[in-house]
Design a protein around this motif. Structure first.
Motif, mmCIF file in Angstrom:
data_model
loop_
_atom_site.group_PDB
_atom_site.id
_atom_site.type_symbol
_atom_site.label_atom_id
_atom_site.label_comp_id
_atom_site.label_asym_id
_atom_site.label_seq_id
_atom_site.Cartn_x
_atom_site.Cartn_y
_atom_site.Cartn_z
ATOM 1 N N LEU A 62 3.779 7.050 2.299
ATOM 2 C CA LEU A 62 4.422 7.808 1.216
ATOM 3 C C LEU A 62 4.178 9.304 1.428
ATOM 4 O O LEU A 62 3.041 9.747 1.548
ATOM 5 C CB LEU A 62 3.804 7.391 -0.131
ATOM 6 N N HIS A 77 -2.620 18.312 -8.786
ATOM 7 C CA HIS A 77 -3.368 18.439 -7.536
ATOM 8 C C HIS A 77 -3.941 19.851 -7.405
ATOM 9 O O HIS A 77 -5.070 20.044 -6.961
ATOM 10 C CB HIS A 77 -2.452 18.121 -6.348
ATOM 11 N N LYS A 96 -8.495 14.564 -5.413
ATOM 12 C CA LYS A 96 -7.553 13.448 -5.466
ATOM 13 C C LYS A 96 -6.360 13.728 -4.558
ATOM 14 O O LYS A 96 -5.865 14.841 -4.510
ATOM 15 C CB LYS A 96 -7.058 13.253 -6.897
ATOM 16 N N THR A 97 -5.929 12.699 -3.852
ATOM 17 C CA THR A 97 -4.757 12.864 -3.005
ATOM 18 C C THR A 97 -3.505 12.732 -3.867
ATOM 19 O O THR A 97 -3.574 12.255 -5.013
ATOM 20 C CB THR A 97 -4.692 11.777 -1.922
ATOM 21 N N TYR A 98 -2.379 13.095 -3.300
ATOM 22 C CA TYR A 98 -1.122 12.876 -4.013
ATOM 23 C C TYR A 98 -0.973 11.398 -4.356
ATOM 24 O O TYR A 98 -0.534 11.047 -5.437
ATOM 25 C CB TYR A 98 0.063 13.334 -3.144
ATOM 26 N N GLY A 99 -1.372 10.535 -3.404
ATOM 27 C CA GLY A 99 -1.269 9.091 -3.632
ATOM 28 C C GLY A 99 -2.110 8.638 -4.819
ATOM 29 O O GLY A 99 -1.660 7.847 -5.644
ATOM 30 N N ASP A 100 -3.349 9.177 -4.918
ATOM 31 C CA ASP A 100 -4.205 8.833 -6.069
ATOM 32 C C ASP A 100 -3.507 9.223 -7.364
ATOM 33 O O ASP A 100 -3.526 8.485 -8.350
ATOM 34 C CB ASP A 100 -5.530 9.626 -6.041
ATOM 35 N N VAL A 117 -0.240 9.836 -7.986
ATOM 36 C CA VAL A 117 0.956 9.033 -8.278
ATOM 37 C C VAL A 117 0.530 7.703 -8.886
ATOM 38 O O VAL A 117 1.065 7.263 -9.903
ATOM 39 C CB VAL A 117 1.799 8.778 -7.005
ATOM 40 N N THR A 118 -0.472 7.060 -8.284
ATOM 41 C CA THR A 118 -0.931 5.770 -8.804
ATOM 42 C C THR A 118 -1.430 5.907 -10.239
ATOM 43 O O THR A 118 -1.076 5.113 -11.110
ATOM 44 C CB THR A 118 -2.046 5.195 -7.904
ATOM 45 N N SER A 168 0.847 -1.196 0.000
ATOM 46 C CA SER A 168 0.000 0.000 0.000
ATOM 47 C C SER A 168 0.881 1.244 0.000
ATOM 48 O O SER A 168 2.065 1.202 0.318
ATOM 49 C CB SER A 168 -0.918 0.012 1.216
ATOM 50 N N GLY A 169 0.298 2.358 -0.369
ATOM 51 C CA GLY A 169 1.066 3.605 -0.429
ATOM 52 C C GLY A 169 1.188 4.274 0.929
ATOM 53 O O GLY A 169 1.759 5.355 1.043
ATOM 54 N N HIS A 170 0.647 3.604 1.961
ATOM 55 C CA HIS A 170 0.678 4.235 3.279
ATOM 56 C C HIS A 170 2.109 4.579 3.682
ATOM 57 O O HIS A 170 3.004 3.759 3.569
ATOM 58 C CB HIS A 170 0.054 3.309 4.317
#
Ligand code: HEC
Length: 155
Positions: free
Chosen positions: A32, A137, A83-87, A89-90, A28-30
């Motif tokens: 990051l 973002h 959208k989060t940074y994680g979204d 990046v994915t 998971s990206g947790h």
């Protein structure tokens, strides 16, 4: 085993199950956290890497892509959940993982569903990726939830 022990065992099993379900996948990206990027550089990277072949960005003037374009998907704009940074990046480096509903809605029903997005991870530097995420973002705006009280439902 008496009924009390049985109950205790059931409770323990339920607790173990709940705990396992909570455990995050190792992939998971947790955890990051990206460094702060640069919006202007992100916009430049967006053009340079050819994202403009398939994307426009809401309220951002970008040069037209010189070459063939088959479809356009607008990024940014008003959304219910930013959208989060994680979204982001994915979406950029692992696009098959989540396919945008906006794109799916353009496909004939039933046809699925690999992202046609080119793999740019070998061309992109890490700082370009960070700048892209910062740029994109900044283009999403949270849509206010509709205020149902303003509809006169009960006259
Ligand atoms: C060949 C066409 C193509 C190129 C080039 C391309 N994309 Fe995409 N992109 C798509 C399509 C199609 C989707 C929708 C399917 C999906 O979610 O993967 C998408 C989805 C996305 C999304 C998610 C949108 C959403 O609403 O969930 C982001 C963010 C994105 N692209 C960023 C980029 C960036 C940044 C680049 C350049 C590094 C790029 N794309 C290059 C076709 C492309």
């Amino acid at each position: 085993m008496n009924s009390k022990t049985g109950l205790v065992l059931i409770c323990l099993a339920a607790a173990a199950f709940a705990f396992a379900a909570c455990e995050r996948s190792a992939k998971s990206g947790h955890g990051l956290i990206l460094p702060e990027g640069d919006i202007g550089q992100g916009k430049a990277a967006f053009v340079k890497l050819g994202c403009i072949q398939c994307h426009t960005v809401k309220s951002v003037g970008l040069p037209a892509f010189e070459g063939e374009t088959t479809f356009m998907l607008e990024l940014g704009g008003e959304v219910l959940k930013v959208k989060t940074y994680g979204d982001l990046v994915t979406s950029i480096i692992n696009p098959d993982h989540v396919i945008s509903p906006q794109y799916l809605s353009q496909l004939p029903t039933g046809s699925l569903a690999e992202s046609p997005m080119t793999d740019l991870t070998r061309e992109m530097t890490v700082s370009e990726m960070v700048d892209l995420v910062t740029f994109l973002h900044s283009r999403y705006i949270k849509k206010p939830r509709p205020d149902y009280r303003s509809f006169d439902l009960y006259p």
